[in-house]
Design an enzyme around this catalytic site. Sequence first.
Site, short mmCIF file in Angstrom:
data_model
loop_
_atom_site.label_atom_id
_atom_site.label_comp_id
_atom_site.label_asym_id
_atom_site.label_seq_id
_atom_site.Cartn_x
_atom_site.Cartn_y
_atom_site.Cartn_z
CB CYS A 1 -32.51 22.61 -26.36
SG CYS A 1 -33.59 21.39 -25.49
CB CYS B 1 -36.29 23.45 -25.31
SG CYS B 1 -34.87 22.58 -24.37
CG ASP B 2 -36.50 25.99 -28.46
OD1 ASP B 2 -36.99 26.08 -27.55
OD2 ASP B 2 -35.19 26.47 -28.61
#
Length: 301
Positions: free
Chosen positions: A130, A133-134
Amino acid sequence: MYDILIVGGGTAGLTAAIYARRAGRSVLVLEGTGFGGQITSSPLVENYPGLPAVSGLDYSDALLAQAKALGAETRFGRVESAGREGDHFVLTARKKTFEGRALILCTGAKHRKLGVDREEELVGRGVSYCAVCDGAFFKDKDTAVVGGGDSALQSALFLSQVARSVTLIHRRGEFRAQEAYVTAAKEKENITFLMDSRVTELIGEEALTAIGVEEKSGKGRKLPVEGLFVEVGQEPDNGAFAGLTDLDEGGYFTAGEDCRTKTPGVFVAGDCRAKELRQLTTAAADGSVAATAACRWLDGQ
Ligand code: NAP
């Protein structure tokens, strides 16, 4: 006892909840990981009618709020087993039991793994599924994205704003992603394309430091990257429901456009269903079709 139990709180499940609540049915939506589903990982959605540009998170927050405002109950819990008892269905999740007269399964799909050695071990230490997200962990670092679909191209575009470089590695010579994303990626100076290539090795002791890449010709190379974003599609995770209704050879629920399964009272919606096009629009369409069908089925009971 709920009128309708909905398994999965992504676009399909929450749309089904909205339709069922507006039809006056009691509804519980059970979600295993996070409400909103896969689209929460998309930085920008540009192909949902009427919403020319919206982040996946904003879109799914609004969808969840809409379902809740209409009175849908929501609960975290991954469904471990599903069965029928007399005239109703019983689900278990987190050691609790939930009963409903009809069931709408909207289990979506999970990230497909690349299948390279040490992939699992390096998750959170360089390997990610992701970018939204990261991605921030890779500010000014060299990164790579694997895959050739919308998710891979979107992730590469997102990362190009954060990372120093992004190498997009795709196993074929053509992308299956929308042309608009491919064109945008080609315009980015810090995105490099490695076509007809596969990731063969993940290198690094504590964390990822490089990957091995092999071209179709057999020529190999070592690419120094600290982040590898795997975007090679999704696969269903419907095993818990295999005893309740049919799955196809790929593990997707077998049902037509009417979202009805062979099991009376069991409906399926969204990416978990065997279908041609898996998009937000088709998930929303399925959710409304399945909920309407479930309400009609309950009327006939
Ligand atoms: P996808 O469209 O299935 O693409 C998966 C990609 O990964 C393909 O290019 C595939 O290669 C490649 N791949 C599969 N297995 C691989 C392996 N073992 N090693 C290397 N490469 C592998 O998946 P997705 O991009 O996650 O998208 C899923 C669905 O969501 C699609 O319908 C997509 O359109 C939709 N989506 C929409 C948006 C949006 O903006 N609306 C955003 C994200 C996703 P091949 O091409 O060679 O098969």
